[in-house]
Design a protein around this motif. Structure first.
Motif, PDB file in Angstrom:
ATOM      1  N   THR A  26      42.942  33.646 -16.406  1.00  0.00           N
ATOM      2  CA  THR A  26      41.805  34.121 -15.619  1.00  0.00           C
ATOM      3  C   THR A  26      42.273  34.601 -14.249  1.00  0.00           C
ATOM      4  N   THR A  27      41.535  35.557 -13.703  1.00  0.00           N
ATOM      5  CA  THR A  27      41.834  36.074 -12.364  1.00  0.00           C
ATOM      6  C   THR A  27      40.834  35.486 -11.363  1.00  0.00           C
ATOM      7  N   PRO A  28      41.137  35.569 -10.078  1.00  0.00           N
ATOM      8  CA  PRO A  28      40.176  35.090  -9.074  1.00  0.00           C
ATOM      9  C   PRO A  28      38.816  35.789  -9.176  1.00  0.00           C
ATOM     10  N   GLU A  29      38.816  37.073  -9.535  1.00  0.00           N
ATOM     11  CA  GLU A  29      37.537  37.787  -9.663  1.00  0.00           C
ATOM     12  C   GLU A  29      36.656  37.160 -10.744  1.00  0.00           C
ATOM     13  N   TRP A  30      37.254  36.814 -11.882  1.00  0.00           N
ATOM     14  CA  TRP A  30      36.502  36.178 -12.976  1.00  0.00           C
ATOM     15  C   TRP A  30      35.989  34.809 -12.544  1.00  0.00           C
ATOM     16  N   LEU A  31      36.845  34.049 -11.899  1.00  0.00           N
ATOM     17  CA  LEU A  31      36.472  32.695 -11.482  1.00  0.00           C
ATOM     18  C   LEU A  31      35.424  32.690 -10.378  1.00  0.00           C
ATOM     19  N   ALA A  32      35.326  33.772  -9.614  1.00  0.00           N
ATOM     20  CA  ALA A  32      34.327  33.854  -8.540  1.00  0.00           C
ATOM     21  C   ALA A  32      32.919  34.076  -9.089  1.00  0.00           C
ATOM     22  N   MET A  33      32.825  34.531 -10.337  1.00  0.00           N
ATOM     23  CA  MET A  33      31.507  34.749 -10.949  1.00  0.00           C
ATOM     24  C   MET A  33      30.930  33.429 -11.450  1.00  0.00           C
ATOM     25  N   THR A  34      29.621  33.359 -11.491  1.00  0.00           N
ATOM     26  CA  THR A  34      28.962  32.191 -12.078  1.00  0.00           C
ATOM     27  C   THR A  34      29.073  32.289 -13.603  1.00  0.00           C
ATOM     28  N   PRO A  35      28.913  31.186 -14.319  1.00  0.00           N
ATOM     29  CA  PRO A  35      28.937  31.273 -15.792  1.00  0.00           C
ATOM     30  C   PRO A  35      27.953  32.294 -16.366  1.00  0.00           C
ATOM     31  N   TRP A  98      40.676  43.681 -19.118  1.00  0.00           N
ATOM     32  CA  TRP A  98      42.127  43.872 -19.080  1.00  0.00           C
ATOM     33  C   TRP A  98      42.595  44.016 -17.639  1.00  0.00           C
ATOM     34  N   ASP A  99      43.301  43.049 -17.114  1.00  0.00           N
ATOM     35  CA  ASP A  99      43.936  43.055 -15.795  1.00  0.00           C
ATOM     36  C   ASP A  99      42.975  42.989 -14.605  1.00  0.00           C
ATOM     37  N   ARG A 100      41.691  42.890 -14.857  1.00  0.00           N
ATOM     38  CA  ARG A 100      40.769  42.678 -13.753  1.00  0.00           C
ATOM     39  C   ARG A 100      40.156  41.285 -13.859  1.00  0.00           C
ATOM     40  N   TYR A 101      39.573  40.956 -15.026  1.00  0.00           N
ATOM     41  CA  TYR A 101      39.025  39.620 -15.251  1.00  0.00           C
ATOM     42  C   TYR A 101      40.085  38.669 -15.790  1.00  0.00           C
ATOM     43  N   PHE A 102      41.007  39.216 -16.576  1.00  0.00           N
ATOM     44  CA  PHE A 102      42.074  38.411 -17.177  1.00  0.00           C
ATOM     45  C   PHE A 102      43.399  39.147 -17.077  1.00  0.00           C
ATOM     46  N   GLU A 103      44.440  38.387 -16.853  1.00  0.00           N
ATOM     47  CA  GLU A 103      45.798  38.914 -16.967  1.00  0.00           C
ATOM     48  C   GLU A 103      46.237  38.624 -18.398  1.00  0.00           C
ATOM     49  N   VAL A 104      46.649  39.652 -19.121  1.00  0.00           N
ATOM     50  CA  VAL A 104      47.154  39.452 -20.474  1.00  0.00           C
ATOM     51  C   VAL A 104      48.613  39.016 -20.337  1.00  0.00           C
ATOM     52  N   VAL A 105      48.859  37.735 -20.598  1.00  0.00           N
ATOM     53  CA  VAL A 105      50.182  37.149 -20.413  1.00  0.00           C
ATOM     54  C   VAL A 105      51.102  37.517 -21.571  1.00  0.00           C
ATOM     55  N   ASP A 106      50.577  37.481 -22.780  1.00  0.00           N
ATOM     56  CA  ASP A 106      51.395  37.794 -23.951  1.00  0.00           C
ATOM     57  C   ASP A 106      50.494  38.106 -25.136  1.00  0.00           C
ATOM     58  N   LEU A 107      51.021  38.875 -26.060  1.00  0.00           N
ATOM     59  CA  LEU A 107      50.361  39.168 -27.336  1.00  0.00           C
ATOM     60  C   LEU A 107      51.319  38.768 -28.443  1.00  0.00           C
ATOM     61  N   LEU A 108      50.882  37.862 -29.295  1.00  0.00           N
ATOM     62  CA  LEU A 108      51.680  37.446 -30.447  1.00  0.00           C
ATOM     63  C   LEU A 108      50.932  37.942 -31.679  1.00  0.00           C
ATOM     64  N   VAL A 109      51.502  38.926 -32.355  1.00  0.00           N
ATOM     65  CA  VAL A 109      50.807  39.583 -33.463  1.00  0.00           C
ATOM     66  C   VAL A 109      51.581  39.354 -34.753  1.00  0.00           C
ATOM     67  N   GLY A 110      50.863  39.010 -35.810  1.00  0.00           N
ATOM     68  CA  GLY A 110      51.515  38.797 -37.091  1.00  0.00           C
ATOM     69  C   GLY A 110      50.520  38.845 -38.223  1.00  0.00           C
ATOM     70  N   THR A 111      51.021  38.570 -39.406  1.00  0.00           N
ATOM     71  CA  THR A 111      50.166  38.478 -40.583  1.00  0.00           C
ATOM     72  C   THR A 111      50.380  37.103 -41.201  1.00  0.00           C
ATOM     73  N   GLU A 112      49.304  36.475 -41.583  1.00  0.00           N
ATOM     74  CA  GLU A 112      49.375  35.132 -42.145  1.00  0.00           C
ATOM     75  C   GLU A 112      50.202  35.141 -43.430  1.00  0.00           C
ATOM     76  N   ASN A 113      51.141  34.224 -43.508  1.00  0.00           N
ATOM     77  CA  ASN A 113      52.006  34.074 -44.684  1.00  0.00           C
ATOM     78  C   ASN A 113      52.745  35.357 -45.039  1.00  0.00           C
ATOM     79  N   GLY A 114      53.155  36.111 -44.041  1.00  0.00           N
ATOM     80  CA  GLY A 114      53.852  37.374 -44.271  1.00  0.00           C
ATOM     81  C   GLY A 114      55.102  37.216 -45.116  1.00  0.00           C
ATOM     82  N   TYR A 115      55.893  36.204 -44.856  1.00  0.00           N
ATOM     83  CA  TYR A 115      57.125  35.984 -45.615  1.00  0.00           C
ATOM     84  C   TYR A 115      56.813  35.734 -47.089  1.00  0.00           C
ATOM     85  N   ALA A 116      55.840  34.862 -47.344  1.00  0.00           N
ATOM     86  CA  ALA A 116      55.479  34.562 -48.733  1.00  0.00           C
ATOM     87  C   ALA A 116      54.954  35.817 -49.423  1.00  0.00           C
TER      88      ALA A 116
END
Length: 129
Positions: A26-35, A98-116
């Motif tokens: 979360t960014t400070p801008e997001w946290l400054a908003m009420t729920p 994207w980059d205003r309310y949240f900083e995207v730290v990482d993206l981990l992309v895959g397919t379930e049981n890809g090896y199998a």
């Protein structure tokens, strides 16, 4: 010694959905908003952009800030295919998410049981009883 024989499955049956684990902070801008303001921002600024750009995507949202300082939330996306996933990311990048309310730290992309799936094996999973 037993041997495992892989089964051959037609390609159409082996295409799994794309799963993305989007690690965000979360960014400070997001946290400054009420729920209520946060929910309104998602409902009016983020969700309409996603719906306008793509179909075949689903999400789940996990709070992690009480366990991690690097990542405050994990947004798990499942897309029917790589094209739907790409359109999702393009849509999100055009919103304040994207980059205003949240900083995207990482993206981990895959397919379930890809090896199998690749080698025609049944998925290996853990089950507790």
């Amino acid at each position: 010694m037993s041997t495992v024989t892989p089964s051959v499955t037609p390609t159409a049956e082996t295409t799994p959905p794309v799963t993305a684990f989007m690690l965000v902070k979360t960014t400070p801008e997001w946290l400054a908003m009420t729920p209520p303001e946060r929910m309104d921002a998602f409902a009016t600024q983020v969700i309409p952009a996603i719906k306008a750009k793509t179909t075949g995507v689903r999400s789940r949202f996990y709070d992690t800030e009480f366990y991690s300082t690097r990542v405050t939330d994990v947004w798990v996306w499942e897309a029917d295919d790589h094209g739907a996933y790409q359109l999702l990311i393009d849509a999100l990048r055009e919103t304040p998410f994207w980059d205003r309310y949240f900083e995207v730290v990482d993206l981990l992309v895959g397919t379930e049981n890809g090896y199998a799936r690749t080698y025609g094996f049944d998925p290996i999973t853990t089950i507790s009883t």
